[in-house]
Structures are given as C-alpha cells and as structure tokens.
Design an enzyme around this catalytic site. Structure first.
Site, PDB file in Angstrom:
ATOM      1  N   LYS A  13       0.738  -1.390  -0.135  1.00 24.56           N
ATOM      2  CA  LYS A  13      -0.152   0.004  -0.055  1.00 24.56           C
ATOM      3  C   LYS A  13       0.779   1.392   0.199  1.00 24.56           C
ATOM      4  O   LYS A  13       0.683   2.218  -0.764  1.00 24.56           O
ATOM      5  CB  LYS A  13      -0.805   0.045   1.186  1.00 24.56           C
ATOM      6  N   ARG A  88      -9.781   0.832   8.361  1.00 24.27           N
ATOM      7  CA  ARG A  88      -9.409  -0.873   8.567  1.00 24.27           C
ATOM      8  C   ARG A  88     -10.429  -1.576   9.360  1.00 24.27           C
ATOM      9  O   ARG A  88     -10.106  -2.608   9.789  1.00 24.27           O
ATOM     10  CB  ARG A  88      -8.104  -0.687   9.603  1.00 24.27           C
ATOM     11  N   ARG A 127      11.263  -5.433   5.357  1.00 20.67           N
ATOM     12  CA  ARG A 127      11.027  -3.841   4.852  1.00 20.67           C
ATOM     13  C   ARG A 127      11.983  -3.120   5.638  1.00 20.67           C
ATOM     14  O   ARG A 127      12.248  -3.416   6.775  1.00 20.67           O
ATOM     15  CB  ARG A 127       9.712  -3.765   5.404  1.00 20.67           C
ATOM     16  N   ARG A 160      10.959  -1.438  11.196  1.00 19.43           N
ATOM     17  CA  ARG A 160       9.841  -1.027  12.200  1.00 19.43           C
ATOM     18  C   ARG A 160       9.794  -2.014  13.252  1.00 19.43           C
ATOM     19  O   ARG A 160       9.877  -3.148  12.991  1.00 19.43           O
ATOM     20  CB  ARG A 160       8.546  -1.178  11.411  1.00 19.43           C
ATOM     21  N   ARG A 171      -0.815  -9.435  12.917  1.00 14.83           N
ATOM     22  CA  ARG A 171      -1.265  -8.254  12.077  1.00 14.83           C
ATOM     23  C   ARG A 171      -2.225  -8.972  11.075  1.00 14.83           C
ATOM     24  O   ARG A 171      -3.233  -8.412  10.618  1.00 14.83           O
ATOM     25  CB  ARG A 171      -0.466  -7.482  11.855  1.00 14.83           C
TER      26      ARG A 171
END
Ligand code: ADP
Ligand code: ADP
Ligand code: ZN
Length: 214
Positions: A13, A88, A127, A160, A171
C-alpha cells in the site's frame, strides 16, 4: 480524486501510495505514518497508539476516526486525497462515509491489493524505512543502491518495531477478522478495484493508473 488503499500488512500500500500521490498531486494520508511520527515525537497520542501497535492490534476506532476526520478537512485535501491504511474496520468505513456525505463528497475508488500470507511475511520482515523521509525499501525485492542508506535523501534505513515474525502473524490475523469485511462493503458500493499485489511494483502502478483513467 478521493482514493482508499486497502490490503493486508505488507501488501504494498505505502509503496503504491507514494507513486499515486506523486502522479495525481494529492496528499498521502497514512494513519500508520501519523502514529509512527507521534511515537517519534513522544506525544500522548503516540504513547497510546504504541501500546496497540507493538502488539499487532488495531488502535481503537474513535482515536483513528477523529484523526482522519480532522485531516481530510484541511485545505490541501480540497482536490482529493489518498487514504493509506484507513479505514481498517467496518466502523471506520462507515464513519468515513458519514463524514464525506456531510461534506457532499464521495470516494472515487478503493484500490484493494491482494497478496497471500507467505509473501506478506517475507515482505514485512525485509522491509526497511528511511528515518528521515519515510521512503520504503526491501532488502531483497526493492533494495536501495547503497545498503542501509536512502536513495532519495541519504537518510539511514531502519526496521519497524512491529515488523517481526510474531507481530506480523498477529497483524495478518487481525486483518482477516477486522479489515477484510471492508472488501465486501466497498464491492457492494461498486468502488473496488482489485489488483494482484504479487506483480512487479511498476506493473501494479501501471494497472492502477489505467483503471483510474480508463
Ligand atoms: P502496514 O503498512 O503494515 O499495513 P501501517 O503502517 O498501515 O501498517 O499501520 C501500522 C499499525 O498502526 C497497525 O498495525 C495498527 O496498529 C495501527 N494502525 C494504522 N492504521 C490504523 C487504522 N486505520 N485503525 C487502527 N489501527 C491502525
Ligand atoms: P504496506 O504499506 O501495505 O504494509 P509496503 O508498501 O510497505 O506495504 O511494502 C511492504 C514491503 O514489500 C516493502 O519492503 C516494499 O519495498 C515491498 N514491496 C512492495 N511492493 C512490492 C512488490 N510489488 N513486489 C515486491 N516487493 C514489494
Ligand atoms: Zn530518505
């Protein structure tokens, strides 16, 4: 253009958002980025949000909704915006609809990026984010020219806190339960644009642009 980007964590996203907002010159509203910025600054909001984010849980609806409501009323959103990671939950989706209808506005499209679980885990664990400009990289799929350094601004890249195997699994579970129902919600409204998020970053972007303009 008023757009929403929907998809599980790691779907791409944020990556697509950066390219879309550049092309259409609209503000990029990422609730995740807003929380991370508040955590960095040590605000009350940041402290509260961190309790949920670190556990892989969603920040309560009332907190997120009031942030987004205020944000879309700002001057730079006059000609459109891209919401990334909001809504969400169904409750957030309905709150957004209420707010927009009060403003006499409507969403143009909800871009839904599909990626299966195994790929999501590899993507989030690899990431890396620039601490200065927020640009997103992947150690394998989208590496910077110089390891650990941002191509755009020379900032240092970091991982992160919530991009660990354990948190990402949580998640994804939360996404399945609380976010996925929004696909149905927006499909019924005729707003969904489904894209295959396993393609190359540039291919996905081209597909989105074609659908938005076609
Ligand atoms: P990702 O890019 O992996 O999908 P985000 O950066 O969008 O993650 O969000 C990071 C975390 O911030 C989420 O796991 C959640 O705890 C919180 N968060 C972000 N957006 C929302 C939202 N709309 N509602 C509730 N929590 C949110
Ligand atoms: P989200 O905002 O949905 O959590 P990101 O845009 O941060 O997702 O992407 C998650 C990770 O996957 C990042 O490391 C990013 O560089 C990488 N990525 C994004 N899109 C693709 C793609 N199409 N193919 C391979 N890797 C991708
Ligand atoms: Zn940078």
């Amino acid at each position: 253009m008023r757009l929403v980007l929907l998809g599980p964590p790691g779907a791409g996203k944020g990556t697509q958002a950066s390219a879309i907002v550049k092309k259409y010159n609209i503000p990029h509203i990422s609730t995740g980025d807003i929380f991370r910025e508040n955590i960095k600054q040590g605000t009350e909001l940041g402290k509260k949000a961190k309790e949920y984010i670190d556990k892989g849980l969603l920040v309560p609806d009332d907190i997120v909704v009031s942030i987004v409501k205020d944000r879309i009323l700002e001057e730079d959103c006059k000609n459109g915006f891209l919401l990334d990671g909001f809504p969400r939950t169904l409750n957030q989706g309905e709150a957004l609809d209420d707010e927009l209808s009060q403003m006499n506005l409507k969403l143009d499209k909800v871009i839904n990026i599909n990626v299966e679980k195994e790929v999501l885990i590899e993507r989030t664990i690899g990431r890396r984010i620039c601490k200065d400009c927020g640009a997103t990289y992947h150690i394998k799929f989208n590496p910077p020219v110089k390891e650990g350094i941002c191509d755009n601004c020379g900032g240092k890249l970091y991982q992160r806190d919530d991009d660990t195997q354990e948190t990402i699994e949580k998640r994804i579970e939360v996404y399945q339960k609380q976010t996925k129902p929004l696909i149905d919600y927006y499909t019924k409204k005729g707003l969904i644009l489904n894209v295959d998020g396993t393609k190359k970053i540039s291919e996905i972007f081209d597909e989105i642009v074609e659908a938005l303009e076609g």
